[in-house]
Write an enzyme that holds these catalytic residues in place. Structure first.
Site, PDB file in Angstrom:
ATOM      1  N   ARG A  83       0.986  -1.124   0.166  1.00  0.00           N
ATOM      2  CA  ARG A  83       0.122  -0.080  -0.166  1.00  0.00           C
ATOM      3  C   ARG A  83       0.749   1.389   0.282  1.00  0.00           C
ATOM      4  O   ARG A  83       0.372   2.239  -0.783  1.00  0.00           O
ATOM      5  CB  ARG A  83      -1.048  -0.025   1.230  1.00  0.00           C
ATOM      6  N   LYS A 184      -2.521   6.741   1.150  1.00  0.00           N
ATOM      7  CA  LYS A 184      -2.422   7.149   2.515  1.00  0.00           C
ATOM      8  C   LYS A 184      -1.536   8.509   2.365  1.00  0.00           C
ATOM      9  O   LYS A 184      -0.255   8.567   2.894  1.00  0.00           O
ATOM     10  CB  LYS A 184      -1.832   6.202   3.540  1.00  0.00           C
ATOM     11  N   GLU A 220     -15.844   6.214   4.983  1.00  0.00           N
ATOM     12  CA  GLU A 220     -15.422   5.853   5.990  1.00  0.00           C
ATOM     13  C   GLU A 220     -15.289   6.948   6.986  1.00  0.00           C
ATOM     14  O   GLU A 220     -15.823   7.951   6.686  1.00  0.00           O
ATOM     15  CB  GLU A 220     -14.027   5.307   5.329  1.00  0.00           C
TER      16      GLU A 220
HETATM   17  N1  PLP Z   1      -9.160   4.582   6.574  1.00  0.00           N
HETATM   18  C1  PLP Z   1      -8.325   5.275   6.831  1.00  0.00           C
HETATM   19  C2  PLP Z   1      -8.341   6.737   6.230  1.00  0.00           C
HETATM   20  C3  PLP Z   1      -6.990   5.249   7.691  1.00  0.00           C
HETATM   21  O1  PLP Z   1      -6.096   6.101   7.981  1.00  0.00           O
HETATM   22  C4  PLP Z   1      -6.716   3.859   8.100  1.00  0.00           C
HETATM   23  C5  PLP Z   1      -5.684   3.513   8.989  1.00  0.00           C
HETATM   24  O2  PLP Z   1      -4.701   3.119   8.580  1.00  0.00           O
HETATM   25  C6  PLP Z   1      -7.890   3.029   7.747  1.00  0.00           C
HETATM   26  C7  PLP Z   1      -8.722   3.035   7.045  1.00  0.00           C
HETATM   27  C8  PLP Z   1      -7.644   1.396   8.138  1.00  0.00           C
HETATM   28  O3  PLP Z   1      -6.653   1.072   7.520  1.00  0.00           O
HETATM   29  P1  PLP Z   1      -5.840  -0.268   7.917  1.00  0.00           P
HETATM   30  O4  PLP Z   1      -6.718  -1.492   8.460  1.00  0.00           O
HETATM   31  O5  PLP Z   1      -4.870  -0.799   6.843  1.00  0.00           O
HETATM   32  O6  PLP Z   1      -5.136   0.214   8.980  1.00  0.00           O
HETATM   33  C1  COI Z   2      -3.717   3.592  11.204  1.00  0.00           C
HETATM   34  O1  COI Z   2      -4.600   2.905  11.754  1.00  0.00           O
HETATM   35  O2  COI Z   2      -2.595   2.989  11.055  1.00  0.00           O
HETATM   36  C2  COI Z   2      -3.681   4.808  10.870  1.00  0.00           C
HETATM   37  O3  COI Z   2      -3.212   5.419  10.120  1.00  0.00           O
HETATM   38  C3  COI Z   2      -5.002   5.737  11.507  1.00  0.00           C
HETATM   39  C4  COI Z   2      -4.633   7.002  11.984  1.00  0.00           C
HETATM   40  C5  COI Z   2      -3.540   7.096  13.442  1.00  0.00           C
HETATM   41  C6  COI Z   2      -3.826   8.220  11.125  1.00  0.00           C
END
Ligand code: PLP
Ligand code: COI
Length: 339
Positions: A83, A184, A220
């Site tokens: 990612r 991200k 989200e």
């Molecule tokens: N959506 C956003 C905007 C986020 O910042 C995060 C955090 O990483 C997620 C979703 C959840 O992603 P993940 O499960 O890969 O941490």
């Molecule tokens: C995560 O869950 O890793 C995120 O990046 C969310 C947040 C702390 C920005």
């Protein structure tokens, strides 16, 4: 050196703590150097750096867990590496070879061993990032880049843990159609600060964003994906090109289908059809699985059936996911990497 730092683990929240070592690697003359660990948590960069003016930067978030047998493991680190490279491509930054990404995370966790919380007392949050650096003023990609990784012990992201929290649907967008919502990029988070403040000022834990094209479908949360559980315990999550593809969401979709034998649907979720769900939640690395008790939309509060206590399916998914992460349950192939 003591095996553990002196921390009251049960009071850990999600706040910056300076740990012993971080990793830094530089991209210069078209290649990454071999990288090094440093104790210095400050960065000196040109005031023309693209990361500072034009948001040419992206990041990741993953965790190291102390298992029930005292080992330390990373959860699906290869997914974070992939990612990050998607984010780098979108922002015209050089990608990080997957082995380099994983090696940097392993080095940082090992060097900060004494900061890893004991089993189920917290986790070690790992924050990799890539920033555009160097002398620049025009709106164009940087000529040099920095890849950094640091880590810190964390507890719950949303206070309350497994107690359901209330969200409000925001009038603002965090991402544009065909924009950078699916990667991200720091800019997405800058855009979310003001709507988040409005939500908190209004007494909510956070806000939920609708799709930026029609403003009718749930996308989200600012830092987590959304899911709902129907009356027959199907797991439903929004499908959209402008949300971040959450690794936690992909993991619970797999677990709901393959471990719990439930139906899984990734599809449109309409903000005015919340009554199709008995339970709802937010999921992500930091958020883990946080039950949502109610959501305000257009001035009306909708409470899910399970709004005072966590619902059975949300609890089952939480137990299974964290059981795998903490080494108590057998993991699907390649989900766990021992440090
Ligand atoms: N959506 C956003 C905007 C986020 O910042 C995060 C955090 O990483 C997620 C979703 C959840 O992603 P993940 O499960 O890969 O941490
Ligand atoms: C995560 O869950 O890793 C995120 O990046 C969310 C947040 C702390 C920005």
């Amino acid at each position: 050196m003591k095996t553990h730092v002196d921390i009251n683990w049960s009071e850990l929240g999600f706040s910056y703590i300076k740990t012993d070592f971080r990793y830094v690697s530089l991209w210069q003359d078209g290649k990454w150097d071999k990288g090094r660990l440093t104790e210095d948590n400050t960065i000196t960069i040109s005031d023309g750096s693209t990361a500072l003016h034009y948001g040419q930067q992206c990041f990741e978030g993953l965790k190291a867990y102390r298992t029930v047998n005292g080992k330390t493991v990373l959860f699906r680190v290869d997914r974070n590496a992939k990612r990050l490279n998607m984010s780098c491509r979108r922002l015209l930054m050089p990608g990080i070879p997957e082995e380099k990404f994983i090696d940097a995370c392993l080095k940082v966790v090992r060097a900060n061993e004494r900061w890893i919380p004991p089993h189920r007392m917290g986790t070690l949050y790992i924050r990799p990032y890539v920033i555009g650096i160097g002398d620049n003023i025009g709106v164009k990609p940087a000529s040099s880049y920095m890849f950094g990784v640091f880590c810190l012990p964390v507890g719950p992201y949303f206070k309350g843990g497994m107690k359901p929290v209330n969200f409000i649907i925001s009038d603002y967008d965090r991402a544009a159609p065909f924009g950078t919502g699916a990667v991200k990029a720091g800019g997405n988070y800058a855009a979310s600060l003001y709507p988040h403040k409005l939500a908190v000022d209004g007494g909510f834990t956070d806000c939920i964003y609708l799709d930026p094209m029609t403003h009718t479908k749930i996308e989200e949360v600012g830092a987590a994906n959304f899911f709902g559980i129907t009356g027959d315990q199907a797991l439903v999550t929004p499908k959209s090109d402008s949300i971040l593809p959450s690794i936690t969401k992909q993991s619970i979709m797999y677990l709901a289908g393959n471990y719990l034998g439930k139906r899984v649907e990734e599809r449109d979720v309409y903000a005015d059809r919340l009554d199709e769900f008995k339970e709802a939640g937010a999921c992500g690395t930091a958020a883990v699985i946080t039950p949502i008790g109610g959501i305000e939309y257009n001035g009306k509060m909708h409470f899910f059936d399970y709004h005072e206590e966590v619902g059975p399916m949300t609890k089952a998914l939480y137990d299974l996911l964290t059981g795998i992460q903490f080494g108590e349950e057998p993991a699907p192939d390649n989900w766990i990497l021992e440090v």
